[in-house]
Design a protein around this motif. Structure first.
Motif, PDB file in Angstrom:
ATOM      1  N   THR A 331      70.421  59.895  23.584  1.00  0.00           N
ATOM      2  CA  THR A 331      71.033  61.020  22.865  1.00  0.00           C
ATOM      3  C   THR A 331      71.431  60.640  21.453  1.00  0.00           C
ATOM      4  O   THR A 331      71.309  61.445  20.510  1.00  0.00           O
ATOM      5  N   GLN A 332      71.889  59.415  21.261  1.00  0.00           N
ATOM      6  CA  GLN A 332      72.368  58.975  19.952  1.00  0.00           C
ATOM      7  C   GLN A 332      71.277  58.955  18.891  1.00  0.00           C
ATOM      8  O   GLN A 332      71.573  58.920  17.687  1.00  0.00           O
ATOM      9  N   PHE A 333      70.020  59.001  19.300  1.00  0.00           N
ATOM     10  CA  PHE A 333      68.946  58.984  18.309  1.00  0.00           C
ATOM     11  C   PHE A 333      68.866  60.294  17.521  1.00  0.00           C
ATOM     12  O   PHE A 333      68.193  60.345  16.488  1.00  0.00           O
ATOM     13  N   VAL A 334      69.531  61.343  17.990  1.00  0.00           N
ATOM     14  CA  VAL A 334      69.634  62.567  17.185  1.00  0.00           C
ATOM     15  C   VAL A 334      70.416  62.257  15.911  1.00  0.00           C
ATOM     16  O   VAL A 334      70.039  62.685  14.807  1.00  0.00           O
ATOM     17  N   MET A 335      71.501  61.487  16.054  1.00  0.00           N
ATOM     18  CA  MET A 335      72.267  61.064  14.881  1.00  0.00           C
ATOM     19  C   MET A 335      71.425  60.156  13.989  1.00  0.00           C
ATOM     20  O   MET A 335      71.432  60.285  12.757  1.00  0.00           O
ATOM     21  N   PHE A 336      70.719  59.237  14.604  1.00  0.00           N
ATOM     22  CA  PHE A 336      69.890  58.288  13.851  1.00  0.00           C
ATOM     23  C   PHE A 336      68.864  59.029  12.994  1.00  0.00           C
ATOM     24  O   PHE A 336      68.668  58.721  11.810  1.00  0.00           O
TER      25      PHE A 336
END
Length: 626
Positions: A331-336
């Motif tokens: 999920t954190q790859f949306v921020m990335f």
């Protein structure tokens, strides 16, 4: 308007023959609705009968249905939720997906008229429209065909236009719409096509005319659903881990999955195997599709100049939910990706927010440790960050750790100093990836050499003994080659992935092994991340032999000079990208600890030379880090 008596049942057949004008018909329908309140339901029941869904309507039946809907639109203010419950129920069972455009327009006209006529129908009308975000279950598969795509466009364009019209007529409607959309969102167990189509419409709302009002709700709701899917994936027994594999960086000839991933030749064998194990997992495929939707939405926001605004919403959602969700792997790859689209704005802001959270002692230790883990992984993996930014944040971390050492003259205690050990491991982890490229820039090399790192490493809190052995060994090997730090004590870990000491400071959530931006194993999502991502196999370390040719990302041979230049450009040159001097870096010393006296960098401990170092590490893809 007074009640209209309806005595002659034959008046409805006259309607079928078109003998009524529009105004007469509306007047007549009003009378039918009013008559129900006195117990006269005969014509009312016949009216409701016209609205019950039927299959394969002939042209005459279509005409009657359209006429009835239009007449009801003109009499919307006469519809009562108590006396006309059967009529409202019949309308609620109608689906735009089952009719042609003429019936669609008539039904939407009725819904809009109801919403405008009485505030108590707002929620009902909005729910009617939201339910059309997804077609009936039996029509889902047909949307892949050409005529299905055309029908999808016709329905959804009308639904969103109706939502906009209701918002114009009833200004408070968008505030009621947001919770309805979130509440009706398909669960993690729904079909992929269903939840993907629903999310498409959520993001369309965010980008549409009422996006300013509903946007702060749509994206956080999507992130929450991504997180639910992320943690739903059962990792136990799915991913393979081998302690030796963590140090094996020489790529073998892997052809097993060549047909399935064109980039197989640039991936370690273990990563390929883990990706293979995820294939066919329905939850994984659903998550992959939704993350790609989020990526495309971010690209659209960038094109429309809304990315900075959307990023603020995402950042707040990240801090609230994702940051402390240690089982989140993707999920954190949306921020990335949002940061990759705007390195100077979003990219720098994310790094600064994480740095601020690390140093703020108001935050609980577990939150600070998680922020440190995210910061270390982000600075290591983000190809688009400037070298100057990375160096400045390393400086902040080192200064904080150094000040902590001066105030805590205690022996090694992993549990009592968890945040400190997290900070030390973050410094080493970042430098494992960045040391060579930073040392190649003279002024940044000088800055690194002037940092009080040696005093931190030699303090009796003994971070080199507590942090993950894999990270410590790789850092020491590179630091020795770069003459940044020379350890004299022998650290013999026997190729251990972890140690009892690292487990102790990592806590129950094993934050010592939490590398949130490890390579993304989702095939479609990874293709978006790849151009902005630093792979360990492509990192030039300080001990690499400059005379050896290296294979570039494109598969060709590159010279030593080319490779050095490429590594320097992996963190975009600070002169080309952004001036760090203008940034307001948080003073970690002031936030957490405020030493009053300065000490010399050297401490009493004298360490002997490191005699054994394993090969390069590949950051964890173990189940523990998930």
């Amino acid at each position: 308007m007074g009640r209209v008596q309806v005595r002659d049942k034959e008046e409805f057949p006259e309607m079928e023959n078109g003998d009524f004008s529009d105004s007469q018909l509306i007047h007549h329908i009003r009378g039918v609705l009013v008559a129900v309140t006195t117990g006269d339901r005969e014509n009312y029941d016949e009216l409701v009968g016209y609205l019950h869904p039927k299959k394969n309507l002939n042209p005459d039946e279509v005409a009657i249905l359209v006429t009835t809907l239009k007449a009801l639109s003109g009499a919307a203010s006469y519809i009562d939720s108590v006396h006309h419950e059967a009529l409202l129920f019949a309308v609620s069972r109608m689906s735009l997906w089952n009719y042609g455009t003429v019936v669609m327009d008539a039904l939407l006209e009725l819904i809009i008229s109801l919403a405008a006529s009485n505030g108590k129908y707002i929620d009902w009308c909005l729910e009617m429209l939201v339910k059309h975000f997804v077609p009936p279950f039996y029509l889902l598969d047909s949307l892949k065909q050409e005529n299905g795509i055309d029908r999808k466009n016709k329905v959804l364009s009308r639904v969103h236009a109706a939502l906009k019209e209701i918002a114009d007529l009833v200004p408070l409607a968008p505030l009621r719409l947001s919770p309805i959309v979130v509440q009706k969102m398909p669960s993690v167990f729904s079909k992929e096509s269903e939840i993907v189509m629903y999310v498409e419409n959520m993001l369309r709302l965010d980008s549409g005319a009422i996006g300013e009002i509903v946007g702060s709700t749509m994206l956080p709701a999507l992130v929450d659903r991504l997180l639910e899917l992320d943690v739903e994936i059962g990792w136990d027994g799915m991913l393979q881990e081998d302690a030796k594999g963590i140090f094996e960086m020489e790529l073998e000839d892997v052809t097993e999955f060549a047909d399935e991933d064109e980039n197989y030749d640039s991936m370690p064998p273990l990563e390929l195997l883990n990706r293979k194990n995820l294939q066919g997992n329905l939850v994984v495929e659903k998550l992959d599709s939704l993350i790609v939707l989020a990526f495309l939405h971010l690209e659209s926001c960038q094109s429309s100049g809304r990315l900075a605004e959307v990023f603020d919403v995402l950042l707040a959602s990240f801090q609230k939910t994702v940051l402390n969700a240690y089982k989140s792997k993707f999920t954190q790859f949306v921020m990335f990706y949002a940061c990759a689209l705007d390195p100077e704005g979003c990219g720098v802001k994310f790094a600064m927010v994480l740095t601020d959270m690390c140093g703020c002692d108001v935050n609980p230790p577990i939150t600070r440790m998680s922020a440190v883990a995210y910061l270390a992984s982000y600075l290591s993996r983000a190809k688009f960050l400037s070298a100057a930014l990375v160096t400045s944040i390393i400086q902040s971390l080192v200064d904080w750790c150094y000040a902590y050492c001066k105030l805590h003259d205690f022996d090694m205690n992993p549990r009592a100093h968890q945040v400190f050990y997290s900070g030390c491991q973050a410094i080493m982890y970042i430098l494992c990836f960045r040391m060579r490229s930073l040392m190649d820039i003279p002024r940044l090399k000088l800055q690194l050499l002037n940092m009080p790192m040696e005093a931190v490493w030699k303090h009796k809190l003994s971070p080199l003994k507590v942090c993950l052995p894999t990270v410590v060994v790789e850092f020491l090997r590179q630091a020795k080659a770069a003459q940044l730090f020379m350890a004299s004590e022998s650290f013999i870990f026997n190729d251990m992935l972890e140690s009892d000491l690292s487990k102790a400071f990592g806590g129950m959530d094993r934050l010592d092994m939490f590398f949130p931006f490890d390579p993304c194993l989702l095939k479609r999502s990874e293709s978006y991340i790849r151009p902005h991502f630093v792979r360990w196999s492509k990192v030039r370390t300080t001990y690499d032999d400059d005379e050896n040719d290296e294979v570039s990302d494109s598969g060709g041979e590159v010279s030593d000079d080319d490779f050095v230049e490429r590594n320097a450009k992996d963190m975009i040159d600070d002169d080309m990208m952004v001036s760090i001097e203008g940034l307001d870096f948080p003073d970690l010393n002031k936030m957490s600890i405020t030493p009053k006296k300065s000490l010399k960098y050297g401490f009493e401990t004298q360490l002997e030379r490191c005699t054994q170092m394993p090969a390069r590490i590949r950051p964890s893809t173990s189940p523990e880090s998930l």
